[in-house]
Scaffold this active site. Structure first.
Site, mmCIF file in Angstrom:
data_model
loop_
_atom_site.group_PDB
_atom_site.id
_atom_site.type_symbol
_atom_site.label_atom_id
_atom_site.label_comp_id
_atom_site.label_asym_id
_atom_site.label_seq_id
_atom_site.Cartn_x
_atom_site.Cartn_y
_atom_site.Cartn_z
ATOM 1 N N ARG A 273 10.608 -62.270 -19.888
ATOM 2 C CA ARG A 273 9.353 -62.982 -20.092
ATOM 3 C C ARG A 273 8.183 -62.500 -19.213
ATOM 4 O O ARG A 273 7.663 -63.251 -18.378
ATOM 5 C CB ARG A 273 9.587 -64.483 -19.954
ATOM 6 C CG ARG A 273 10.755 -64.927 -20.832
ATOM 7 C CD ARG A 273 10.824 -66.389 -21.015
ATOM 8 N NE ARG A 273 9.794 -66.895 -21.892
ATOM 9 C CZ ARG A 273 9.614 -68.173 -22.156
ATOM 10 N NH1 ARG A 273 10.396 -69.066 -21.595
ATOM 11 N NH2 ARG A 273 8.673 -68.565 -22.969
ATOM 12 N N ARG B 276 13.613 -81.410 -21.768
ATOM 13 C CA ARG B 276 12.336 -80.684 -21.646
ATOM 14 C C ARG B 276 11.622 -80.600 -22.986
ATOM 15 O O ARG B 276 10.399 -80.469 -23.040
ATOM 16 C CB ARG B 276 12.577 -79.262 -21.134
ATOM 17 C CG ARG B 276 13.021 -79.190 -19.688
ATOM 18 C CD ARG B 276 13.021 -77.754 -19.216
ATOM 19 N NE ARG B 276 11.864 -77.053 -19.729
ATOM 20 C CZ ARG B 276 11.869 -75.808 -20.199
ATOM 21 N NH1 ARG B 276 12.959 -75.115 -20.216
ATOM 22 N NH2 ARG B 276 10.767 -75.263 -20.651
ATOM 23 N N LYS C 74 5.609 -80.064 -28.580
ATOM 24 C CA LYS C 74 5.489 -79.738 -27.150
ATOM 25 C C LYS C 74 4.681 -78.462 -26.944
ATOM 26 O O LYS C 74 3.768 -78.410 -26.125
ATOM 27 C CB LYS C 74 6.893 -79.577 -26.562
ATOM 28 C CG LYS C 74 6.965 -78.773 -25.278
ATOM 29 C CD LYS C 74 8.389 -78.561 -24.815
ATOM 30 C CE LYS C 74 9.038 -77.276 -25.255
ATOM 31 N NZ LYS C 74 8.728 -76.081 -24.475
ATOM 32 N N ASN C 75 5.030 -77.427 -27.698
ATOM 33 C CA ASN C 75 4.399 -76.123 -27.451
ATOM 34 C C ASN C 75 2.956 -76.056 -27.930
ATOM 35 O O ASN C 75 2.233 -75.125 -27.595
ATOM 36 C CB ASN C 75 5.229 -74.998 -28.079
ATOM 37 C CG ASN C 75 6.526 -74.772 -27.320
ATOM 38 O OD1 ASN C 75 6.703 -75.299 -26.234
ATOM 39 N ND2 ASN C 75 7.426 -73.992 -27.898
ATOM 40 N N ASP D 54 13.123 -69.976 -31.584
ATOM 41 C CA ASP D 54 13.450 -71.295 -31.034
ATOM 42 C C ASP D 54 14.415 -72.089 -31.924
ATOM 43 O O ASP D 54 14.820 -73.202 -31.564
ATOM 44 C CB ASP D 54 12.171 -72.118 -30.789
ATOM 45 C CG ASP D 54 11.335 -71.537 -29.659
ATOM 46 O OD1 ASP D 54 11.861 -70.714 -28.900
ATOM 47 O OD2 ASP D 54 10.149 -71.904 -29.554
ATOM 48 N N CYS E 11 13.688 -66.110 -17.056
ATOM 49 C CA CYS E 11 14.386 -67.378 -17.225
ATOM 50 C C CYS E 11 15.643 -67.119 -18.045
ATOM 51 O O CYS E 11 15.959 -65.969 -18.349
ATOM 52 C CB CYS E 11 13.492 -68.428 -17.854
ATOM 53 S SG CYS E 11 13.129 -68.082 -19.564
HETATM 54 N N1 EPU Z 1 5.885 -60.580 -23.998
HETATM 55 C C1 EPU Z 1 5.482 -59.424 -23.378
HETATM 56 N N2 EPU Z 1 4.396 -59.476 -22.553
HETATM 57 C C2 EPU Z 1 3.680 -60.609 -22.336
HETATM 58 C C3 EPU Z 1 4.093 -61.796 -22.995
HETATM 59 C C4 EPU Z 1 5.200 -61.737 -23.819
HETATM 60 O O1 EPU Z 1 6.100 -58.366 -23.540
HETATM 61 O O2 EPU Z 1 2.704 -60.586 -21.589
HETATM 62 C C5 EPU Z 1 7.053 -60.558 -24.883
HETATM 63 C C6 EPU Z 1 8.124 -61.576 -24.484
HETATM 64 O O3 EPU Z 1 8.990 -61.058 -23.496
HETATM 65 C C7 EPU Z 1 8.807 -61.845 -25.799
HETATM 66 C C8 EPU Z 1 7.658 -61.786 -26.797
HETATM 67 O O4 EPU Z 1 6.622 -61.008 -26.151
HETATM 68 O O5 EPU Z 1 9.719 -60.812 -26.095
HETATM 69 C C9 EPU Z 1 7.111 -63.125 -27.227
HETATM 70 O O6 EPU Z 1 6.800 -63.920 -26.063
HETATM 71 P P1 EPU Z 1 5.606 -64.975 -26.064
HETATM 72 O O7 EPU Z 1 4.612 -64.584 -25.020
HETATM 73 O O8 EPU Z 1 5.112 -65.153 -27.446
HETATM 74 O O9 EPU Z 1 6.334 -66.273 -25.568
HETATM 75 P P2 EPU Z 1 5.612 -67.469 -24.821
HETATM 76 O O10 EPU Z 1 4.243 -67.605 -25.318
HETATM 77 O O11 EPU Z 1 5.820 -67.361 -23.358
HETATM 78 C C10 EPU Z 1 6.199 -69.349 -26.552
HETATM 79 C C11 EPU Z 1 6.997 -70.619 -26.558
HETATM 80 C C12 EPU Z 1 8.488 -70.272 -26.537
HETATM 81 C C13 EPU Z 1 8.806 -69.408 -27.758
HETATM 82 C C14 EPU Z 1 7.936 -68.156 -27.730
HETATM 83 C C15 EPU Z 1 8.123 -67.265 -28.947
HETATM 84 C C16 EPU Z 1 5.588 -72.189 -25.404
HETATM 85 C C17 EPU Z 1 5.365 -73.069 -24.235
HETATM 86 N N3 EPU Z 1 6.667 -71.422 -25.392
HETATM 87 O O12 EPU Z 1 6.506 -68.701 -25.324
HETATM 88 O O13 EPU Z 1 9.171 -71.522 -26.674
HETATM 89 O O14 EPU Z 1 10.166 -69.045 -27.736
HETATM 90 O O15 EPU Z 1 6.545 -68.532 -27.668
HETATM 91 O O16 EPU Z 1 7.843 -67.977 -30.100
HETATM 92 O O17 EPU Z 1 4.814 -72.213 -26.339
HETATM 93 C C18 EPU Z 1 10.927 -73.050 -26.326
HETATM 94 O O18 EPU Z 1 10.172 -73.930 -26.768
HETATM 95 O O19 EPU Z 1 12.151 -73.229 -26.137
HETATM 96 C C19 EPU Z 1 10.365 -71.738 -26.002
HETATM 97 C C20 EPU Z 1 10.974 -70.865 -25.213
#
Ligand code: EPU
Length: 459
Positions: A123, A434, A22-23, A342, A118
């Protein structure tokens, strides 16, 4: 609302196939906005989040053909005038933020609702915005929307971009900047890029579309911008989190199962922890040159065009068996190649039944613990202190009515239910839908007694 009713205690046996990730698929669907030619993805899982993304792309002027039976989605961006990702869609699925980079780079403007917090934490998206600003974009917030526009020159310009944050890098932020940089003028170097396999798979798709990306899967990604991208066909990598969840399902039921399409190479830290606790994981048909254990390092690796993942070890068949009570262990969730956040809820469910005390520290989303209170209702012995949970193994879990709070927490509760004595009802199963394609069918195939029921919401 649907719920799962699980009669626990059945040892899992049989074979299950891991779906596409999915991701990986979600941002790849968004990448179709970077070209006016069709992009066809195969091995796309049939999930609520995928349907949300196709709906968003439809609103953004794309023709979308979704064929769930063939696990394929084709996206053809035909109307460049639409640039707005509405709050109502982004609210349901934070991954919608990954249309930001492609819309900006190709259509010149993006208006994407700020995704709120969330159930797993705050996030923020500051790093996404910082990265795009470094490429020259004008980015501001307006009425809850991120508004990004091209500079006066009419094109983004390559730059050195640092994407490290307080909790490591950002997966979708790296993907947003990488896809925008693909159409920028000149060279972009992303420092402290996320190394997750989904980033590398995205780079592989971009390369197939004519982009020039190297280093994806490492902390330094280099993108030489091109004037335009073209259509492509791409097969999505298998879902490492679904794969890890099925390993945990076999382990928690003392089962013996075979898992096909298993991305061994993306699960090194996870397999290391499972093996440490006593779960046996062996490849059924070792890839040429592979050693007996999927966690064992090999001298030579076949590299794909991006470099870090070994193609042979991304689609293996493995046999998983667990025959005795598991050893306790310590888990620290970390950015890839560390243990993924995850899979934290799932390994917690497993360690609830280990023979001693384990410790789990969440270093990505320090508040991602809504499953703790529900596991306590099933007789687990857990003490939380900030981002750490002390898990004291108990002899058995006891079935109870529990509530899913987010996607991975739901998976943890379902695993607990598979092992528990008696009946467990996990409500609000829409969370699990999801991210896991018809999970109850996969578990039933493995001999689990699990049924989906429609449960009226009680006041
Ligand atoms: N963060 C920041 N600033 C930003 C973005 C992120 O401080 O601008 C912080 C976040 O708060 C967190 C860390 O950096 O503490 C990592 O967040 P990341 O941005 O990597 O998360 P994401 O890209 O929004 C994806 C996956 C998540 C998974 C995370 C971490 C997708 C669609 N989602 O989210 O998947 O937990 O990377 O590996 O790819 C799930 O599938 O259940 C899920 C939540």
């Amino acid at each position: 609302m649907d719920a799962f009713v699980i009669n626990g205690g059945k040892r899992l046996r049989g074979t299950v196939r891991v779906h596409g990730a999915k991701n990986a698929a979600l941002p790849q669907l968004a990448a179709a906005l970077l070209t006016d030619q069709p992009v066809k993805l195969s091995d796309v899982p049939d999930l609520e989040d995928i349907r949300n993304m196709t709906k968003l792309l439809d609103e953004l002027g794309c023709e979308v053909e979704h064929d769930p039976a063939a696990s394929s989605v084709t996206v053809h961006s035909t109307d460049d005038s639409k640039c707005k990702a509405r709050y109502d869609i982004v609210r349901k699925m934070r991954a919608s933020v990954c249309v930001l980079g492609p819309l900006l780079a190709r259509r010149g403007k993006a208006q994407v609702s700020m995704p709120g917090g969330c159930n797993i934490g705050d996030r923020p998206v500051d790093l996404h915005m910082r990265g795009l600003r470094a490429l020259g974009a004008k980015v501001h917030l307006d009425s809850g929307y991120i508004v990004a526009e091209l500079p006066e020159s009419g094109r983004l310009t390559g730059a050195r971009v640092f994407l490290g944050g307080p909790f490591g890098s950002t997966v979708l932020g790296t993907i947003n900047v990488m896809s925008a940089a693909a159409l920028a003028k000149g060279r972009t170097i992303i420092e402290s890029a996320a190394c997750e396999p989904e980033v590398e798979d995205m780079a592989n798709l971009l390369s197939a579309m004519g982009a020039n990306v190297t280093g994806a899967g490492t902390p330094r990604v280099i993108i030489e911008g091109v004037d335009q991208l073209h259509g492509a066909k791409h097969k999505v990598i298998p879902d490492r989190i679904e794969a890890g969840t099925y390993v945990a399902a076999a382990a928690i039921t003392n089962g013996q199962i075979t898992i096909e399409n298993f991305p061994t190479d993306a699960l090194t830290a996870v397999l290391d922890r499972f093996e440490y606790t006593g779960v046996e994981i062996e490849p059924v048909k070792p890839a040429s040159g592979a050693g007996p254990s999927p966690t064992r390092k090999r001298g030579t690796r076949k590299k794909n065009n991006q470099g870090t993942l070994d193609d042979d070890r991304m689609r293996q068949t493995v046999r998983v068996a667990s025959t005795r009570r598991l050893e306790p262990t310590q888990i620290f969730t970390q950015p890839h190649p560390g243990f993924p956040t995850d899979l934290q809820a799932q390994i917690m469910a497993l360690l609830c039944l280990a023979d001693g005390n384990s410790m789990i520290t969440e270093k990505i989303f320090p508040d991602r613990f809504l499953h703790v209170a529900e596991l306590l209702r099933m007789g687990a012995n857990l003490v939380r202190n900030g981002p750490t949970v002390l898990v004291s193994g108990v002899r058995e879990l006891i079935g109870a009515q529990v509530m899913a709070s987010d996607l991975r927490a739901s998976a943890g509760l379902i695993l607990a239910g598979l092992a528990a004595r008696g009946t467990t009802t996990v409500s609000r199963i829409y969370h699990v839908d999801r991210g896991y394609e018809k999970m109850e069918l996969s578990l039933q195939k493995l001999g689990a007694d699990v049924e989906r029921v429609n449960q009226p919401e009680k006041q």
